[in-house]
Design a protein around this motif. Structure first.
Motif: not given
Length: 337
Positions: A145-154, A231-236, A296-297
């Motif tokens: 549900g959380y924003p997808s990671p674009t770095s190893a730190d994320h 299906k679900y709320k995503h990326y938030s 950014r999110l």
């Protein structure tokens, strides 16, 4: 467990592959976003993925292969159009939903009799698949549900202590997950989740490309999700995301009427000179917006934003993928001015 941070050298990739062969989970870079890699044929390993993410069990996983020729080992039928699409787009950010065989457990496919097949182009992910000698299920390496990671730190921030290792392969190239399609008839593709392989690009191979209704709308009650992200709320993020469609002038006026403490806006690069309120920018065009959106999110959460008004991107080309992620992050709350 202690999560090990690995680099992208061959010795560390061998360690990552050994973890996967032993049924452990590894955060792996891909050209789209970072994935949470596990042996897709190992039910116990896949179960660990769902547990680490807190992911609903009916949300299917995508299976990553080193070469599309390996798809015959995990599917029961491959249409001729799939081979044509693979020749044009594989390796790359395209996932094709195909009938699965028994080598892919039902837990991997979210209870469906189909499986999403993708051949990633990122050299680190590609090499780990080769070294592991396994099909790798790899949903985005974030808390569900959380924003997808674009770095190893994320990934480390979301998964430290929950998985065996994270491989640092730098920043993701595209920044949004792969395009997911199903194949209908001999020459038609249906986009189930938009990505950087666009409708226009698919039309170079297909006679017809259908945009599934669920890309911009919620699934109907009881409808099964054929693809991740449907299906679900995503990326938030933790902040409330509200997407606003309209002119810059209308957007400024609307934000001004609703401005307050911990309110921020996410705007285009060329809006900044005329924007009087707290903001972040997320690119000058759709490709940059895709690359920067999830970063950014996460940054908006880091600075304590509670409400974020987002200038809606266009819905052409890669913009459709950005719009799709934002409308789900916003829980389908869109203000049209």
């Amino acid at each position: 467990m202690d999560t090990v941070l690995l680099n992208n050298k061959e010795k560390d990739l061998e360690i990552a592959a050994e973890f996967i062969k032993k049924g452990e989970i590894v955060g792996i870079p891909t050209e789209t976003v970072y994935g949470l890699g596990a042996d897709a044929s190992n039910e116990a390993a896949v179960r660990k993925v769902f547990e680490a993410k807190g992911r609903p069990a009916d949300n299917p996983l995508i299976v990553h292969l080193a070469d599309f020729s390996q798809a015959v080992d995990y599917t029961s039928a491959i249409p001729a159009l799939a081979y044509k699409l693979a020749k044009r787009f594989c390796p790359g950010p395209l996932t094709m939903v195909l009938p699965k065989n028994d080598r892919i457990p039902m837990i991997t496919s979210g209870g469906l009799d189909t499986v999403g097949i993708r051949v990633p182009s990122h050299p680190v992910m590609h090499r780990i698949i080769e070294l592991a000698g396994r099909p790798i299920a790899a949903p985005s390496a974030n808390t569900s549900g959380y924003p997808s990671p674009t770095s190893a730190d994320h990934v480390m921030r979301d998964m430290n202590g929950k998985i065996a290792a994270v491989v640092d392969g730098g920043s993701s190239e595209f920044g949004v997950e792969s395009t997911v399609i199903s194949i209908e008839g001999e020459s038609t593709a249906r986009i189930l989740r938009p990505g950087c392989v666009t409708r226009e690009m698919l039309l170079e191979v297909c006679d017809e490309v259908i945009i599934d209704h669920a890309i911009l709308h919620e699934l109907e009650a009881g409808q099964k999700a054929a693809s991740p992200g449907m299906k679900y709320k995503h990326y938030s993020p933790k902040a409330d995301i509200i997407m606003v469609e309209g002119s810059l002038e209308g957007f400024i006026s609307y934000v001004g009427e609703h401005n307050g403490d911990s309110v921020y806006s996410l705007i285009f690069d060329n809006d900044r000179d005329n924007f009087p309120y707290r903001y972040m920018t997320y690119g000058k065009d759709s490709s940059q917006q895709a690359h920067l959106l999830f970063q950014r999110l996460r940054e908006l959460d880091d600075i304590g934003a509670k409400v974020v008004y987002v200038r809606a991107p266009e819905t052409e080309g890669v913009g459709l993928a950005v719009y799709n992620r934002l409308i789900r992050a916003a829980g389908f709350e869109v203000i049209r001015i």
